[in-house]
Every structure is written in structure tokens, then in C-alpha cells.
Design a protein around this motif. Structure first.
Motif, mmCIF file in Angstrom:
data_model
loop_
_atom_site.group_PDB
_atom_site.id
_atom_site.type_symbol
_atom_site.label_atom_id
_atom_site.label_comp_id
_atom_site.label_asym_id
_atom_site.label_seq_id
_atom_site.Cartn_x
_atom_site.Cartn_y
_atom_site.Cartn_z
ATOM 1 N N UNK B 22 -0.408 -9.345 -13.846
ATOM 2 C CA UNK B 22 -1.371 -9.710 -12.804
ATOM 3 C C UNK B 22 -2.571 -10.461 -13.384
ATOM 4 N N UNK B 23 -3.155 -9.919 -14.444
ATOM 5 C CA UNK B 23 -4.379 -10.529 -14.968
ATOM 6 C C UNK B 23 -4.116 -11.907 -15.564
ATOM 7 N N UNK B 24 -2.874 -12.133 -16.044
ATOM 8 C CA UNK B 24 -2.566 -13.444 -16.625
ATOM 9 C C UNK B 24 -2.586 -14.556 -15.568
ATOM 10 N N UNK B 25 -2.659 -14.176 -14.289
ATOM 11 C CA UNK B 25 -2.773 -15.178 -13.222
ATOM 12 C C UNK B 25 -4.197 -15.712 -13.091
ATOM 13 N N UNK B 26 -5.143 -15.018 -13.732
ATOM 14 C CA UNK B 26 -6.545 -15.382 -13.553
ATOM 15 C C UNK B 26 -7.113 -15.974 -14.839
ATOM 16 N N UNK B 27 -7.717 -17.159 -14.730
ATOM 17 C CA UNK B 27 -8.243 -17.826 -15.930
ATOM 18 C C UNK B 27 -9.564 -17.215 -16.370
#
Lengths: 269, 269
Positions: B22-27
Motif C-alpha cells: 500500500x505505502x509503495x503507491x505513495x511517493x
């Protein structure tokens, strides 16, 4: 048997972990199939055909776990004859709101060579292999951790797991029969005492494991195994080396416990 | 920096994979912390204190990814000052309905020694280590796959990953300079031709990797690296050995592609 599919535009490791965590809650067997690298509409159509065939064959809709972020591909998979479980969809919108930031989905976000930690991990694997089983006792200043223990107590698989998964340089050194008379810490380990982590194992389990390798030997004898376990545990206590008993734990669990106890920095999440 | 916690009563590997996906979707960057083996109310209270401290320190509610099924512990974690993302809750009820079966949550469901595949995986690690780098060319009848390629094309980390993660007995054999004059398949590989899988790599990447190990050597020279890559690729084509170029892929991706192409049976999902 009910069919379960794990599908992704990358390795599908995330879909596998996600689906496996859910299905392990249910006391039944599944027929697992992973379809990785579904990066094009054509591959998505082929995956859909495969799922639909499984639906026909089993007479039940397959369970389909996926993590697609590309809409064109997702729509094709979502239109199959399976039941769709897409774990991203429930969490992306709440996270966007919480972080006040739009998600920027790109393919191959995880488990790719572009993760910052990748080079650390490959370096750590090379280090751990070169320093496996006491093969290089002069190189411990570069270790993040040095696992010690008797032969077959789980040092090597744990070292490799720590290296591959977390980028941790894990050397390991075996206490062998030659060391066992009044076991003391070898001189070359003394300067690195703070990096030592001990493994031990129930004597009976050690007898069984060694017996599979070398039956009817001194190495696998009850007397020898009991003596070695007793000696190393005495050493751990005397030298205040943190240790754990690996008998009932997997390499994943042993590794997680070592990270817990040592506070070692991991290079990958 | 925003704090992210991964919490579980076991290794927390599932929570990490879930949160990381999930967090890898956010820069943006996060401050990651894993709290594993939270098996008691006391440990849950300690975890809650840690999360609440992070909330105070950062001035923002930490993101808390967990997979608890035990209600007593879950309630404590859910009452912390973080934002809770529990990926099981959205899926268990729909799956119960679909399978017409109640979920039976027990602790340590995944990544434990009780998984059926565990012994296969440890056997496979021992096999892959004993048959690494051409060290034992008489033992290939027990291999599930034999990776071949020039030195530093990714064979060893991939063999270990296939073994550790999937329980696949992956030997590997390096084509070395001695083999390179009119490269042909060594006699001991011929009976196992169906198990061979080739790796290749861009010559420039090979020059770089070898240069880090042995700068200014024949081994790392542009001429030598180009020649070796050219020769092995010619051999793969002539002998119809399936192969892939590892240059842009992680061990996870290379392994997933090998599983894809060979249809090898994996012992773990």
C-alpha cells in the motif's frame, strides 16, 4: 477442489501472501495457481480464460486474489467467472485521505530491482555465503550478526534468509566436536562478541536431524548431541550471548525473533 | 516523518507485505517499525505505548498495519493513537459466505514451521547450497532445476531464493573461461538437459559487477565479458535451453519468471 488464483502484473508475491493469509483461516484445501507478469491486455485475456476453465472444471467460481492498479487489465480480470478479492481497493482511498496525497500506481512497485534495498540484499547474500559455517573467520568486522551454534541447529538457512530478505550480513560459525572440551569462546570471536547470537535446539530433535544425515555415527549419537547442546547453552549463559531455541520455529520466525532481540537494522520492508 | 507500524502475533511478514504494497503507491518516505510476536495482552499494551509515543513525537497519527484475529489483543491495538488498517476484516466475512465455512483463526497460521512445505524448503536450501556453483556435478538427478550461466549472472541468489521460498531444489553450474573455446554443453549436463535454465546478462552490467570484485583483470575486461555473454547465448539458442536476461530483474522477478516458464511445482504459497 476449490481453485484459488493469485494474479499480478509483477511477481504476484503480494497477491500470494494476501491470499494465503486469508485462506489459511479456513480448514480446507485449495488448488493454488499463480499467474505472474500479466502486463498486457492479451495476457489478462489469457488469464481470464484460465480462470473460466477452472470454474467449469470444478463447478465452483475460483477465488481470485489480485492487486491490479491498471484499469484496463483489472477490468478484464474482474469480468471473469471467479470471485474477486482485490485488497488494494479497500485501503487506497482511506490512505489517500489520511496522507492527503494521491496514490501514484506504477507497475512493479514491490519485489523489483528498483527497490533501494536491492543491492544491499545481493551484497548480503554474497557475504553470508562467503562466511557460512566458519569458512572465513577473519572477515567478521563486516558482519551485522554472527550466528553461532552446534551443527544442524539452523544457522545456515537463517543466515541466508536474513541476507536475502532483509539485506543483513549474517555470518555463522559452528561449534564442533573439537571445540567441545571445556567449550570457550574462540579468540577470533571475542572482538565481535556484541554481534554474536546463539542458536540452540532440543537434543532429541538434533539426534533426529543428524541421524537422517549420518545414521549410527558419533555425530548423531544421543550422548554426543546432548553433550554439545549442554555445552553451548552453558557457554551462552556464561558469556551472556543472547540465544534462542530453534526447535519449534521456522527460519522466518527465527529471523524475526533475532531482529526483535538485536534491534538490527533491516534494509527492506 | 510519518511513522508506519507492522504488527502481528507472529513474524509480521504478512503485515509488512500488506503495508509495503500500500505505502509503495505513495511517493513519500515513512519511518518503518515492525513489532512481531505480540502474543499477550502485556505485549499489546507495550506496542500501544510505542505507537502512542510515535504519535506524540511526529505530531501525526502513525499508520498501523495489522492482521490480529485474537479479539483481546486486537482491541488494545485498535485503541491506540494510530490509524488502523486491518486487512483481514474486509475479507473474512465475504470469504466465509463464499466458502460456507467459518474462519478458524489460530495464531501463527503462516510463516511457521507447521506449514506442510517447511521440510521441503529446508531440504531444498541444503541441496542448493551443496550444489552451488558447479561444486557437485554428480548429483543433478535430484535437482528440480539447474541454472546455468556465466559467473555473476545471478545464478546463486536465484537458486537460494527458489529453495528458501518455494522448496525448489535449484542447482547451478557456471560456464567459465575454460569452457569458452567453442562452448558446448558439458557431458554431465546432457542427461539433465530438460532441467536446464539459462541466465544471461547485458555485457556492460557484467563488466561493472565483475569490476567491483576484481578490477583490471581479464575476468572483468570488456573483451572477456562480451565474449562470454555471446558464447552462452549462442549455446542456449543452439541447444534450445530456455533463458532470460537477468540485468533488469530482482531475484524475486527472475524466480517468478523461471516458475512461469518451466511450470515447476512449488511447495509453498
Amino acid at each position: 477442489m476449490r481453485a484459488a488464483f493469485y494474479i499480478s502484473d509483477g511477481t504476484a508475491i503480494t497477491s500470494e501472501v494476501f491470499g494465503h493469509a486469508l485462506l489459511s483461516l479456513f480448514p480446507m484445501e485449495f488448488d493454488h495457481d499463480t499467474i505472474s507478469f500479466v502486463e498486457t491486455v492479451e495476457k489478462a485475456e489469457a488469464a481470464k480464460i484460465k480462470i473460466n476453465k477452472a470454474a467449469k472444471r470444478t463447478g465452483m467460481p475460483p477465488l481470485v486474489f489480485h492487486t491490479f492498479v491498471n484499469n484496463d487489465i483489472r477490468k478484464i480480470i474482474d469480468s471473469c467467472d471467479g470471485v474477486i478479492y482485490n485488497f488494494l481497493e479497500h485501503f487506497v482511498a482511506p490512505l489517500e485521505k489520511e496522507l492527503q496525497l494521491d496514490a501514484k500506481p506504477t507497475a512493479h512497485r514491490t519485489h523489483s530491482i528498483h527497490e533501494n534495498s536491492y543491492d544491499y540484499r545481493i551484497d548480503a547474500v554474497n557475504y553470508s555465503l562467503a562466511n557460512d559455517d566458519g569458512s572465513n573467520v577473519t572477515n567478521y568486522e563486516h558482519a551485522d550478526v554472527i550466528l553461532v551454534g552446534v551443527s544442524r541447529s539452523g544457522k545456515t538457512p537463517t543466515s541466508l534468509y536474513l541476507a536475502l530478505q532483509y539485506g543483513i550480513k549474517a555470518a555463522n560459525y559452528p561449534f564442533t566436536d573439537d571445540d567441545m572440551d571445556d567449550l570457550t569462546l574462540p579468540d577470533f570471536l571475542k572482538p565481535h562478541k556484541k554481534k554474536l547470537f546463539g542458536l540452540t535446539i532440543d537434543a532429541q530433535r538434533l539426534i533426529d536431524i543428524r541421524g537422517e544425515r549420518l545414521a549410527n555415527s558419533k555425530y548423531s549419537s544421543a550422548r554426543q548431541c546432548r553433550m554439545e547442546v549442554r555445552e553451548v547453552e552453558k557457554l551462552y549463559k556464561k558469556e551472556k550471548i543472547p540465544f534462542l531455541n530453534s526447535t519449534k520455529f521456522s527460519v522466518e520466525e527465527i529471523s524475526a525473533k533475532i531482529l526483535n532481540e538485536t534491534g538490527l537494522q533491516r534494509y527492506k520492508y
